[in-house]
Write a protein that holds these residues in place. Structure first.
Motif, PDB file in Angstrom:
ATOM      1  N   VAL A 154       0.829  -1.205   0.000  1.00  0.00           N
ATOM      2  CA  VAL A 154       0.000   0.000   0.000  1.00  0.00           C
ATOM      3  C   VAL A 154       0.864   1.257   0.000  1.00  0.00           C
ATOM      4  O   VAL A 154       1.805   1.371   0.799  1.00  0.00           O
ATOM      5  CB  VAL A 154      -0.945   0.024   1.220  1.00  0.00           C
ATOM      6  N   ALA A 155       0.539   2.183  -0.887  1.00  0.00           N
ATOM      7  CA  ALA A 155       1.174   3.510  -0.926  1.00  0.00           C
ATOM      8  C   ALA A 155       0.081   4.565  -0.777  1.00  0.00           C
ATOM      9  O   ALA A 155      -1.080   4.323  -1.110  1.00  0.00           O
ATOM     10  CB  ALA A 155       1.929   3.707  -2.233  1.00  0.00           C
ATOM     11  N   ALA A 156       0.447   5.736  -0.267  1.00  0.00           N
ATOM     12  CA  ALA A 156      -0.546   6.797  -0.061  1.00  0.00           C
ATOM     13  C   ALA A 156       0.077   8.151  -0.357  1.00  0.00           C
ATOM     14  O   ALA A 156       1.269   8.369  -0.123  1.00  0.00           O
ATOM     15  CB  ALA A 156      -1.076   6.759   1.369  1.00  0.00           C
ATOM     16  N   ILE A 157      -0.746   9.069  -0.859  1.00  0.00           N
ATOM     17  CA  ILE A 157      -0.262  10.393  -1.235  1.00  0.00           C
ATOM     18  C   ILE A 157      -1.381  11.422  -1.040  1.00  0.00           C
ATOM     19  O   ILE A 157      -2.542  11.133  -1.285  1.00  0.00           O
ATOM     20  CB  ILE A 157       0.219  10.422  -2.716  1.00  0.00           C
ATOM     21  N   SER A 158      -0.997  12.614  -0.557  1.00  0.00           N
ATOM     22  CA  SER A 158      -1.898  13.771  -0.530  1.00  0.00           C
ATOM     23  C   SER A 158      -1.343  14.789  -1.526  1.00  0.00           C
ATOM     24  O   SER A 158      -0.391  15.514  -1.210  1.00  0.00           O
ATOM     25  CB  SER A 158      -1.959  14.389   0.873  1.00  0.00           C
ATOM     26  N   PRO A 159      -1.883  14.846  -2.727  1.00  0.00           N
ATOM     27  CA  PRO A 159      -1.283  15.678  -3.777  1.00  0.00           C
ATOM     28  C   PRO A 159      -1.564  17.167  -3.648  1.00  0.00           C
ATOM     29  O   PRO A 159      -1.036  17.962  -4.419  1.00  0.00           O
ATOM     30  CB  PRO A 159      -1.914  15.122  -5.058  1.00  0.00           C
ATOM     31  N   GLY A 160      -2.387  17.575  -2.675  1.00  0.00           N
ATOM     32  CA  GLY A 160      -2.715  18.985  -2.545  1.00  0.00           C
ATOM     33  C   GLY A 160      -3.713  19.440  -3.594  1.00  0.00           C
ATOM     34  O   GLY A 160      -4.375  18.631  -4.239  1.00  0.00           O
ATOM     35  N   VAL A 161      -3.827  20.748  -3.754  1.00  0.00           N
ATOM     36  CA  VAL A 161      -4.767  21.314  -4.724  1.00  0.00           C
ATOM     37  C   VAL A 161      -4.020  22.253  -5.669  1.00  0.00           C
ATOM     38  O   VAL A 161      -2.902  22.682  -5.388  1.00  0.00           O
ATOM     39  CB  VAL A 161      -5.923  22.064  -4.018  1.00  0.00           C
ATOM     40  N   LEU A 162      -4.679  22.587  -6.753  1.00  0.00           N
ATOM     41  CA  LEU A 162      -4.050  23.395  -7.804  1.00  0.00           C
ATOM     42  C   LEU A 162      -3.505  24.715  -7.263  1.00  0.00           C
ATOM     43  O   LEU A 162      -2.425  25.162  -7.651  1.00  0.00           O
ATOM     44  CB  LEU A 162      -5.067  23.654  -8.923  1.00  0.00           C
ATOM     45  N   GLY A 163      -4.240  25.333  -6.334  1.00  0.00           N
ATOM     46  CA  GLY A 163      -3.818  26.616  -5.805  1.00  0.00           C
ATOM     47  C   GLY A 163      -2.557  26.544  -4.959  1.00  0.00           C
ATOM     48  O   GLY A 163      -1.889  27.559  -4.753  1.00  0.00           O
ATOM     49  N   ILE A 164      -2.214  25.358  -4.454  1.00  0.00           N
ATOM     50  CA  ILE A 164      -1.005  25.179  -3.644  1.00  0.00           C
ATOM     51  C   ILE A 164       0.169  24.727  -4.504  1.00  0.00           C
ATOM     52  O   ILE A 164       1.292  25.223  -4.369  1.00  0.00           O
ATOM     53  CB  ILE A 164      -1.252  24.152  -2.523  1.00  0.00           C
ATOM     54  N   THR A 165      -0.081  23.779  -5.394  1.00  0.00           N
ATOM     55  CA  THR A 165       1.005  23.155  -6.158  1.00  0.00           C
ATOM     56  C   THR A 165       1.203  23.742  -7.544  1.00  0.00           C
ATOM     57  O   THR A 165       2.287  23.620  -8.124  1.00  0.00           O
ATOM     58  CB  THR A 165       0.734  21.653  -6.323  1.00  0.00           C
ATOM     59  N   GLY A 166       0.155  24.360  -8.096  1.00  0.00           N
ATOM     60  CA  GLY A 166       0.226  24.818  -9.476  1.00  0.00           C
ATOM     61  C   GLY A 166       0.110  23.690 -10.480  1.00  0.00           C
ATOM     62  O   GLY A 166       0.288  23.886 -11.688  1.00  0.00           O
TER      63      GLY A 166
END
Length: 330
Positions: A154-166
């Protein structure tokens, strides 16, 4: 009918219904008949109720404005309490639902994606769930001796949102999928409710993927099989409700209260255009996108995140059971 006019108002304001069970209830309530192309099954338990909405064909998809597939909702007001026993029951129910939707491959990893903005509490459900997920891919890569047959990769990720990461969320997830080649994705996101009673008390599981941000009017590219090339299971829970929905619910209760008075009802019906205009004027300063969340959302979200993480963990790891699940919630 005034209620039909209010439904038209929601559409013109761009208010979408995230939960299939709510879309079904709203549509069936107006029509008073079963909806063609849609099958609904309910199962009532002591601490929760499970409703399965199956959209069978394009006709049903057009009615509910959702893709063909299965949408299972766990309604559990007890989620807003500290009842640990009931919470474990709901974890197990969630795990059992997930198992019916998943085909786990022993070799390929499973990817959990926590969607949302960790800086905004009502939108932080996905990242909070990832905080509690029991991840093992690094141990599998090291062939760690502590792993037994009952655990999965199992792997997990919180990719954030467009306004944070671009970067669009789907672009981040696509890159990870191409790199680690998971067998499927489980995406967790906060939803918008059509009924205040469902805030932090209902969990929807769907095998059709998800469109991040759709509940609050942000149309982001979807995470689904068509985009990622692998199955995507979506898990969501309402954490906010649109002010237009609150206005609609208030008018519904008001009409129900005076439904026995035909004269007064006709008086209201004759002025429905004025009611709609009034609601528009009230919401106009907020660009028709005012959303509301409970003041105790921090507490509610932590409870909910643990329940969802526990259900996912029990679904994918055979060795994790209700009696020991808390050991694996980081």
């Amino acid at each position: 009918m005034i209620l039909l006019a209010i439904m038209e108002l929601l559409n013109t304001l761009g208010v979408t219904i995230d939960m299939a069970v709510e879309a079904h209830e709203l549509l069936r309530g107006e029509a008073g008949v079963e909806i063609p192309g849609v099958k609904v099954i309910k199962d009532k338990k002591e601490n929760y109720e499970i409703t399965k909405v199956e959209i069978l064909n394009e006709q049903g998809a057009a009615h509910l404005q959702k893709p063909i597939g299965n949408y299972v909702t766990i309604d559990a007001p007890v989620l807003r309490s500290q009842n640990r026993t009931a919470q474990k029951e709901i974890m197990l129910a969630l795990a059992n639902i997930l198992k019916t939707m998943l085909t786990i491959n022993d070799e390929r990893p499973i990817l959990i994606v926590g969607l949302g903005n960790w800086h905004a509490t009502p939108d932080a459900l996905g990242p909070k769930v990832v905080d509690y997920i029991f991840v093992t891919r690094h141990l599998f890569n090291l062939k760690h001796e502590a792993l037994s047959k009952g655990f999965k990769n199992v792997a997990a990720i919180s990719p954030g949102v467009l306004g944070i990461t671009g970067i669009e969320t789907v672009e981040i997830v696509q890159g990870i999928v191409e790199k680690i080649n998971p067998s499927f994705v489980i995406a967790v996101d906060a939803l918008a409710a059509a009924n205040v009673e469902r805030i932090c008390s209902s969990i929807q599981i769907a095998d059709t993927g998800i469109n991040p941000g759709s509940g609050i009017g942000n149309q982001r590219p979807g995470l689904n099989r068509e985009v990622l090339g692998i199955p995507v299971i979506a898990i969501g829970c309402p954490t906010v409700v649109n002010a237009a929905i609150i206005a609609k619910n208030t008018l519904e209760m008001f009409l129900d209260k005076f439904s026995s008075s035909k004269q007064f009802y006709q008086f209201l019906k004759a002025r429905q255009a004025g009611i709609i205009t009034l609601v528009r004027e009230v919401l106009e300063p907020f660009s028709n996108n005012l959303t509301v969340t409970p003041k105790e959302i921090d507490f509610l979200l932590l409870n909910l995140a643990k329940v969802i993480a526990g259900g996912i963990t029990m679904a994918v790891h055979e060795n994790v059971q209700p009696e020991n699940v808390e050991m694996y919630l980081n």
